[in-house]
Design a protein around this motif. Structure first.
Motif, PDB file in Angstrom:
ATOM      1  N   MET A 622      -0.508   5.647  -1.027  1.00  0.00           N
ATOM      2  CA  MET A 622      -1.819   5.501  -0.389  1.00  0.00           C
ATOM      3  C   MET A 622      -2.684   6.745  -0.615  1.00  0.00           C
ATOM      4  O   MET A 622      -2.180   7.850  -0.470  1.00  0.00           O
ATOM      5  CB  MET A 622      -1.558   5.293   1.110  1.00  0.00           C
ATOM      6  N   CYS A 623      -3.925   6.625  -0.909  1.00  0.00           N
ATOM      7  CA  CYS A 623      -4.631   5.445  -1.361  1.00  0.00           C
ATOM      8  C   CYS A 623      -5.193   5.801  -2.747  1.00  0.00           C
ATOM      9  O   CYS A 623      -6.052   6.692  -2.831  1.00  0.00           O
ATOM     10  CB  CYS A 623      -5.757   5.135  -0.366  1.00  0.00           C
ATOM     11  N   PRO A 624      -4.696   5.148  -3.784  1.00  0.00           N
ATOM     12  CA  PRO A 624      -5.038   5.599  -5.139  1.00  0.00           C
ATOM     13  C   PRO A 624      -6.531   5.640  -5.419  1.00  0.00           C
ATOM     14  O   PRO A 624      -7.002   6.545  -6.102  1.00  0.00           O
ATOM     15  CB  PRO A 624      -4.345   4.587  -6.055  1.00  0.00           C
ATOM     16  N   SER A 625      -7.284   4.695  -4.866  1.00  0.00           N
ATOM     17  CA  SER A 625      -8.714   4.708  -5.176  1.00  0.00           C
ATOM     18  C   SER A 625      -9.400   5.905  -4.526  1.00  0.00           C
ATOM     19  O   SER A 625     -10.355   6.453  -5.070  1.00  0.00           O
ATOM     20  CB  SER A 625      -9.373   3.398  -4.742  1.00  0.00           C
ATOM     21  N   THR A 636      -8.783   3.470   2.489  1.00  0.00           N
ATOM     22  CA  THR A 636      -8.319   2.416   3.404  1.00  0.00           C
ATOM     23  C   THR A 636      -9.153   2.417   4.681  1.00  0.00           C
ATOM     24  O   THR A 636      -9.606   1.368   5.146  1.00  0.00           O
ATOM     25  CB  THR A 636      -6.833   2.637   3.753  1.00  0.00           C
ATOM     26  N   ARG A 639     -12.623   1.049   4.199  1.00  0.00           N
ATOM     27  CA  ARG A 639     -12.611  -0.421   4.041  1.00  0.00           C
ATOM     28  C   ARG A 639     -12.395  -1.095   5.393  1.00  0.00           C
ATOM     29  O   ARG A 639     -13.046  -2.086   5.721  1.00  0.00           O
ATOM     30  CB  ARG A 639     -11.513  -0.824   3.062  1.00  0.00           C
ATOM     31  N   CYS A 668      -9.989  -1.242  -4.489  1.00  0.00           N
ATOM     32  CA  CYS A 668      -8.668  -1.393  -3.862  1.00  0.00           C
ATOM     33  C   CYS A 668      -7.784  -2.118  -4.867  1.00  0.00           C
ATOM     34  O   CYS A 668      -8.067  -3.255  -5.245  1.00  0.00           O
ATOM     35  CB  CYS A 668      -8.774  -2.206  -2.565  1.00  0.00           C
ATOM     36  N   VAL A 669      -6.740  -1.456  -5.320  1.00  0.00           N
ATOM     37  CA  VAL A 669      -5.898  -2.026  -6.365  1.00  0.00           C
ATOM     38  C   VAL A 669      -4.756  -2.854  -5.772  1.00  0.00           C
ATOM     39  O   VAL A 669      -3.803  -3.210  -6.473  1.00  0.00           O
ATOM     40  CB  VAL A 669      -5.345  -0.932  -7.306  1.00  0.00           C
ATOM     41  N   SER A 670      -4.859  -3.158  -4.484  1.00  0.00           N
ATOM     42  CA  SER A 670      -3.852  -3.979  -3.792  1.00  0.00           C
ATOM     43  C   SER A 670      -2.444  -3.447  -3.998  1.00  0.00           C
ATOM     44  O   SER A 670      -1.492  -4.210  -4.161  1.00  0.00           O
ATOM     45  CB  SER A 670      -3.945  -5.438  -4.258  1.00  0.00           C
ATOM     46  N   CYS A 671      -2.318  -2.132  -3.956  1.00  0.00           N
ATOM     47  CA  CYS A 671      -1.008  -1.524  -4.212  1.00  0.00           C
ATOM     48  C   CYS A 671      -0.090  -1.658  -2.997  1.00  0.00           C
ATOM     49  O   CYS A 671       1.102  -1.417  -3.099  1.00  0.00           O
ATOM     50  CB  CYS A 671      -1.187  -0.057  -4.558  1.00  0.00           C
ATOM     51  N   LYS A 672      -0.651  -1.978  -1.841  1.00  0.00           N
ATOM     52  CA  LYS A 672       0.085  -2.103  -0.586  1.00  0.00           C
ATOM     53  C   LYS A 672       0.649  -0.762  -0.098  1.00  0.00           C
ATOM     54  O   LYS A 672       1.541  -0.716   0.743  1.00  0.00           O
ATOM     55  CB  LYS A 672       1.216  -3.137  -0.673  1.00  0.00           C
ATOM     56  N   GLY A 673       0.140   0.322  -0.682  1.00  0.00           N
ATOM     57  CA  GLY A 673       0.573   1.644  -0.229  1.00  0.00           C
ATOM     58  C   GLY A 673       0.302   1.804   1.258  1.00  0.00           C
ATOM     59  O   GLY A 673       1.121   2.347   1.996  1.00  0.00           O
ATOM     60  N   CYS A 674      -0.856   1.304   1.696  1.00  0.00           N
ATOM     61  CA  CYS A 674      -1.216   1.459   3.107  1.00  0.00           C
ATOM     62  C   CYS A 674      -0.284   0.645   4.002  1.00  0.00           C
ATOM     63  O   CYS A 674       0.006   1.044   5.127  1.00  0.00           O
ATOM     64  CB  CYS A 674      -2.672   1.073   3.335  1.00  0.00           C
ATOM     65  N   MET A 684      -4.286  -3.302   3.738  1.00  0.00           N
ATOM     66  CA  MET A 684      -5.586  -3.609   3.143  1.00  0.00           C
ATOM     67  C   MET A 684      -5.461  -4.598   1.995  1.00  0.00           C
ATOM     68  O   MET A 684      -6.395  -5.367   1.727  1.00  0.00           O
ATOM     69  CB  MET A 684      -6.254  -2.309   2.674  1.00  0.00           C
ATOM     70  N   ALA A 685      -4.324  -4.607   1.316  1.00  0.00           N
ATOM     71  CA  ALA A 685      -4.173  -5.563   0.208  1.00  0.00           C
ATOM     72  C   ALA A 685      -4.308  -6.987   0.751  1.00  0.00           C
ATOM     73  O   ALA A 685      -4.977  -7.841   0.156  1.00  0.00           O
ATOM     74  CB  ALA A 685      -2.819  -5.363  -0.460  1.00  0.00           C
TER      75      ALA A 685
HETATM   76  S1  SF4 Z   1      -3.843  -1.468  -0.997  1.00  0.00           S
HETATM   77 FE1  SF4 Z   1      -4.282   0.128   0.489  1.00  0.00          FE
HETATM   78  S2  SF4 Z   1      -3.539   2.029  -0.446  1.00  0.00           S
HETATM   79 FE2  SF4 Z   1      -3.697   0.486  -2.081  1.00  0.00          FE
HETATM   80  S3  SF4 Z   1      -5.731   0.796  -2.970  1.00  0.00           S
HETATM   81 FE3  SF4 Z   1      -5.931  -0.790  -1.396  1.00  0.00          FE
HETATM   82  S4  SF4 Z   1      -6.511   0.344   0.439  1.00  0.00           S
HETATM   83 FE4  SF4 Z   1      -5.712   1.843  -0.978  1.00  0.00          FE
END
Ligand code: SF4
Ligand SMILES: Cc1cc2nc3c(=O)[nH]c(=O)nc-3n(C[C@H](O)[C@H](O)[C@H](O)COP(=O)(O)OP(=O)(O)OC[C@H]3O[C@@H](n4cnc5c(N)ncnc54)[C@H](O)[C@@H]3O)c2cc1C
Ligand code: SF4
Length: 1022
Positions: A622-625, A636, A639, A668-674, A684-685
């Motif tokens: 979290m959070c690459p963007s 995050t 958003r 948001c690359v939907s990485c699910k890091g958050c 957030m994904a």
């Molecule tokens: S999924 Fe969460 S951590 Fe990943 S880019 Fe989106 S907001 Fe950031």
């Protein structure tokens, strides 16, 4: 007073809006940096980690110090209130206000000068503490005000709040560690504020500041007796202004030589007196060694009563973890062994509290002696023999400190409208009264139908505690009323014990009204004089510290009267968030019983309490963007705030599907890091998925989105012309054409189509091996682009003694010849119905296996984990639950079985073979990365190392999109690509994600391997 009209509550009211536009235009003519006045940006800066919300006038991001001066001068000319902001992690509402926000964190964040010999550093105020300490470490130095938010907090914000760290007993607060400040007053006057001797005022740079300083001296001298009489006699006192610089109270004077350092008056002034342009800080040597004694107490009162004795040994920290936190930590499988190793069970029971007592220094023998003295003291004086667990290994100590931090996070993740609220969280009392104070405050909570969990800084009498309150509830039993009642009773206790009402987090909106209570009318008047001397027009952060609003003014709340989430027909099931909690009885309604599933969407969004933890750059995903943009919009928190404002109707109609919302979600690359790393579990994904679904109700997907989403539908046909497609993709000019026609980057290589996907290969139809059954599920990407990975996985499973079947569509499937799919590509485009079609086919195919208890194994993390995540909130019924319970990544399955001894893999010794593993974000989010290491570690002679990386930046289609190519590469360059390049040629790079392998190839030219291929290559008798 400001001539600028107060900002409208939120949105687009007429005259204020006009004024804003004029101001924005003027700012744009003078600034190089960003000027944003749109409602969405203002909304993202309307909150901090407090309970408040006010819409700022606008937001500026100065490009440099020249810009900063220009903003302040223009604001002075137009009488615009200003609000300085670092990371916005304040808990008291310091960074909430109807002002023009200056965001220091993006550009004004450099280290200007370091003098290691003098142990001094000069920094810009937007620099993050951890970033400073990373640069100091090679010099054996650090800035020791170690706040818990060290990865986010800026030094300007820390100075603004007079922040304090866990080790303040040894190093002091911010005020003890700032040497000087270059500041700008609200009329644009610049001054260097530092130590002043008797005649120092003469050396000031202007008549304005000379006069100012002389008056300050006069006020200081005039109020000497009152300072002596009223100043709290505790080190942790951060309320009001530090007028005691003129008559230091504590055993730790701010300036040891007795001179007056006027920068210390600015420290803790919460941006109300001046704006810091630069800070000059005192550094400390990094201690060479640390040891930790964990003292176990059978009752909480005894722990509190003992703190005063323990500090006599000279520890650098004494931190409390209470029973509730112990229990919470023990619920987490990762933390359980760590906390258990630090606990002593007595008569079969766990301790009611532990105190973490740390000693640090360069002389290990000396600190070890201290640890032994601690053991003696606890045994002899406190009568608790055997109650100290000694941790001398630094890794074990670090792990335990992590548990202490995580306990707070678990507490904050409480679902429902009742939340732990910070308003008396940091009252400080003298240590001899700590036990009685905590007893009585606990009683106060009980009387008001709530409870609190105690933790943190026992060494300095500042314990954190947050009663659980529902701040939306109205009336005499509502959150605001109970907050007021509890605060008043707590204040009485603080007065009785001669403590400080504000001991760490400052005043802001929640405690400024208590400044008068703490210091009395005469000192309050002196504070007002000071404010008027520095800032006669009252432009700097108005309403904080003096002339404040009331803490329970609900019009300032984030959940103000009338706040409501508008009903939304959601595509996903959000009922898990629709819970009701009752703090008094400690009960919580079961998820899904609190109302309709859609109602949970708003509650899930509201889980973001703005603590800012997502503004992180250290280990984790979290959070690459945000990591590559440093922009609140692409964070995050940014958003979640945008969504909350849209859902509660605080932005314009249709905000949920607006272009601004699309832009907010775009990176948001939907990485699910958050999902994993956000303390409150903001996912957030999933929210992006819901937002995309809402968008799809009003806007059809573009040609590019269609092309990517429908990949599973045409992949089979494409395979028939694979050589042609592969050749065309490599023809000169094809990239250019692709970018022009479809917006797919010309700089990106395309994957090669398999002529024959795995599921069409003859032996995929047969059942292989003997023994226990397992079903191998082929995802679209491995099936059509890297079929060898699936073949390798099948061979490994067979070699392990399993009977492998490949999942196929059921006989009555509408398209029995088409491979199965998890619907991932459709989900990414917000096409939930199409995704459901795909998932239903897959679930139908897997159901016969899982109903017989046969495990489902897959290779691609994002696809397989869709079965455990999104598939459960798409209304697919019980079968989705059954499949989710059986679906495992290849390495998860193997690691578990190998550990249980139910399987054995015939692996050849590979002496000297080295692996570097990059984890796919979804593997990390589901805690599914450790199994990769575990199975690789089974290869005799091989060494496995993790690549500490965030998202690879490819994220499905994101990295292919022309407008995102550069950002995608930036994400990869943060850590992954440099680590791969640094790896010797003979090191095998392991990456289970298709996208990750692709990014590694495009960025370094190296070929990463799926773990299945690695294991296959190491099998005996191939
Ligand atoms: S999924 Fe969460 S951590 Fe990943 S880019 Fe989106 S907001 Fe950031
Ligand atoms: C989970 C959590 C844990 C926390 N733990 C701690 C802790 O251990 N110890 C502690 O002390 N605090 C703690 N805090 C509070 C907070 O993180 C700290 O006060 C932190 O130092 C604030 O830094 P910031 O960059 O977020 O400042 P902000 O919140 O952005 O600003 C803080 C104040 O400084 C002012 N300011 C910012 N920049 C300037 C400038 N250039 N010139 C003048 N004024 C300026 C602002 O106007 C504001 O009044 C915690 C908060 C959270 C949410
Ligand atoms: S998204 Fe999570 S980590 Fe970020 S501010 Fe909100 S609660 Fe904190």
């Amino acid at each position: 007073m400001s001539a600028f009209p107060a900002a409208a509550p939120i949105g687009f009211s007429t005259s204020a809006s006009l004024e804003r536009s004029r101001l924005a235009r003027r700012l744009r003519t003078v600034l190089k940096g960003e000027v944003r006045f749109d409602a969405y940006t203002r909304g993202r800066y309307a909150t901090d980690a407090s309970i408040y919300q006010q819409m700022p006038i606008g937001v500026v991001t100065p490009a440099d110090e020249e810009d900063l001066t220009a903003v302040i001068e223009l604001a002075a000319e137009l009488k615009v209130p200003l609000l300085s902001r670092g990371a916005g992690t304040s808990q008291c509402g310091q960074t909430v206000g109807e002002s023009l926000v200056i965001d220091f964190s993006r550009n004004l964040n450099r280290l200007i000068a370091l003098d290691p010999d003098a142990r001094q550093v000069e920094v810009q105020p937007g620099m993050v503490l951890d970033h400073l300490n990373a640069q100091l470490k090679p010099h054996g130095l650090w800035f020791p005000v170690d706040v818990s938010t060290s990865a986010q907090a800026t030094l300007g914000g820390m100075a603004g709040n007079n922040s304090c760290g866990s080790r303040s007993i040894a190093y002091g607060n911010m005020v003890h560690n700032v040497l000087a400040a270059d500041a700008i007053l609200s009329d644009g006057t610049r001054e260097h504020f530092g130590p002043f001797g008797e005649h120092a005022a003469r050396s000031l740079s202007s008549a304005r500041t000379s006069a100012l300083v002389s008056r300050l001296h006069e006020i200081g001298a005039r109020e000497r007796d009152e300072i002596e009489r009223l100043w709290p006699k505790v080190m942790r006192r951060v309320g009001g202004y530090n007028l005691d610089v003129f008559h230091p109270q504590s055993e730790r004077p701010y300036t040891p030589d007795g001179s007056v350092n006027l920068s210390h008056l600015l420290v803790g002034s919460e941006g109300t007196l001046a704006v810091f342009r630069r800070l000059h800080l005192k550094l400390s040597p990094l201690p060479g060694a640390r040891v930790l004694g964990v003292v176990n107490f059978p009752d909480f009162h005894a722990a509190m009563a003992s703190a005063q004795h323990l500090v006599g040994l000279g520890p650098v920290a004494v931190e409390l973890v209470d029973r509730t936190m112990i229990d919470l930590a023990r619920l987490n499988p990762a933390f359980r062994p760590v906390i258990d190793a630090a606990l002593v069970r007595r008569d079969g029971g766990w301790p009611q509290a532990v105190l973490l007592v740390e000693f640090a220094g360069d002389d290990r023998a000396a600190i070890t002696r201290k640890l032994h003295q601690l053991v003696e003291l606890v045994s002899d004086r406190l009568g608790l023999p055997g109650a100290v667990v000694q941790l001398t290994d630094e890794r074990a100590q670090k792990a335990l400190w992590e548990v202490r931090k995580a306990g707070l996070n678990i507490m904050m993740s409480l679902r429902g409208d009742g939340k732990p609220v910070s308003f008396i969280e940091d009252c400080a009392v003298p240590l001899e009264h700590l036990a009685e104070y905590t007893d009585r405050l606990t009683e106060v909570f009980r009387r008001h139908g709530t409870r609190g969990t105690w933790y943190a800084h026992a060494s300095v009498g500042t314990l954190h505690v947050r009663p659980i309150l529902d701040m939306r509830a109205e009336g005499p039993t509502g959150g605001a009323a109970r907050m007021r009642a509890i605060a008043e009773e707590a204040a009485e206790l603080v007065r009785r014990f001669k403590g400080a009402f504000s001991g760490e987090h400052g005043d802001g909106l929640v405690r400024s009204e208590w400044v008068g209570w703490q210091y009395g009318p005469r000192i309050t008047r002196a504070f007002e004089e000071i404010k008027d001397l520095f800032d006669p027009a009252g432009l700097l952060n108005p309403g904080k510290i003096i002339r404040s609003t009331k803490m329970d003014d609900r019009s300032l709340f984030r959940y103000r009267p009338g706040y409501a989430i508008a009903p939304v027909r959601t595509g996903l099931d959000w009922s898990a968030w629709n819970v009701h909690n009752d703090p008094a009885t400690e009960t919580m309604s079961a998820p899904g019983t609190g109302g309709d599933p859609a109602g949970g969407f708003g509650k899930a969004v509201e889980m973001c309490n703005n603590n800012g933890h997502c503004r992180k750059f250290d280990a984790g995903t979290m959070c690459p963007s945000f990591r590559v943009t440093a922009d609140e919009q692409h964070l995050t928190r940014g958003r979640a705030n945008t969504l909350r404002l849209a859902l509660s109707g605080q932005l314009r109609d249709g905000a949920l599907v607006s272009a601004e919302m699309t832009e907010t979600m775009a990176l948001c690359v939907s990485c699910k890091g958050c999902r994993r790393e956000c303390p409150t579990g903001v996912d957030m994904a999933r929210m992006k998925l819901e937002t995309l679904h809402q968008l799809r109700q009003v806007k059809a997907p573009s040609a590019r989105e269609q092309l990517i989403a429908r990949l599973p539908r045409y992949a089979g046909a494409a395979g028939h012309v694979a050589p042609l497609l592969n050749a065309v993709a490599r023809m000169p000019g094809s990239g250019w054409l692709r970018e022009k026609l479809l917006g797919l980057s010309a700089r990106r290589s395309l994957p090669r189509w398999e002529r024959e996907p795995f599921t069409r290969q003859p032996d995929a139809r047969k059942t292989h091996g003997a023994g226990r059954e397992v079903v191998l599920w082929a995802d679209t990407f491995n099936n059509h682009f890297e079929a060898e990975n699936l073949r390798a996985a099948r061979r490994v499973l067979e070699a392990a003694g399993l009977r492998v079947q490949v999942a196929r569509p059921v006989a009555d499937d509408a398209e029995p010849g088409r491979a199965l799919c998890c619907g991932r590509t459709f989900l990414s485009a917000g096409l939930l119905d199409e995704a459901r079609v795909e998932l239903r086919r897959t679930l139908a195919a897997l159901e016969p296996f899982v109903s017989r208890g046969i495990p489902v194994v897959g290779l691609e993390p994002s696809c397989l984990l869709t079965l455990r995540d999104e598939a459960l909130v798409l209304g697919l019924g019980e079968v989705a639950e059954q499949v989710a319970a059986s679906a495992q990544l290849f390495e998860e399955f193997l690691a578990k079985e190998l550990a249980a001894g139910t399987l054995a893999l015939p692996l050849q010794t590979q002496a000297g073979l080295r692996f570097k593993v990059h984890g796919h974000c979804h593997q990390k989010a589901f805690d599914a990365l450790t199994p990769v290491h575990a199975v690789l570690a089974r290869i005799p002679g091989a060494a496995v190392e993790a690549i500490e990386s965030s998202c690879c930046g490819m994220a499905g289609a994101f990295g292919y999109e022309a407008e995102h190519f550069d950002l995608s590469m930036k994400m990869a360059e943060l850590s992954l690509l440099p680590a791969v390049r640094a790896a010797a040629d003979d090191v095998v790079i392991v990456a289970d994600g298709t996208s990750c392998r692709h990014q590694i190839h495009d960025g370094t030219g190296r070929e990463a391997q799926h773990v299945a291929r690695v294991l296959d290559a190491c099998l005996y008798h191939r």
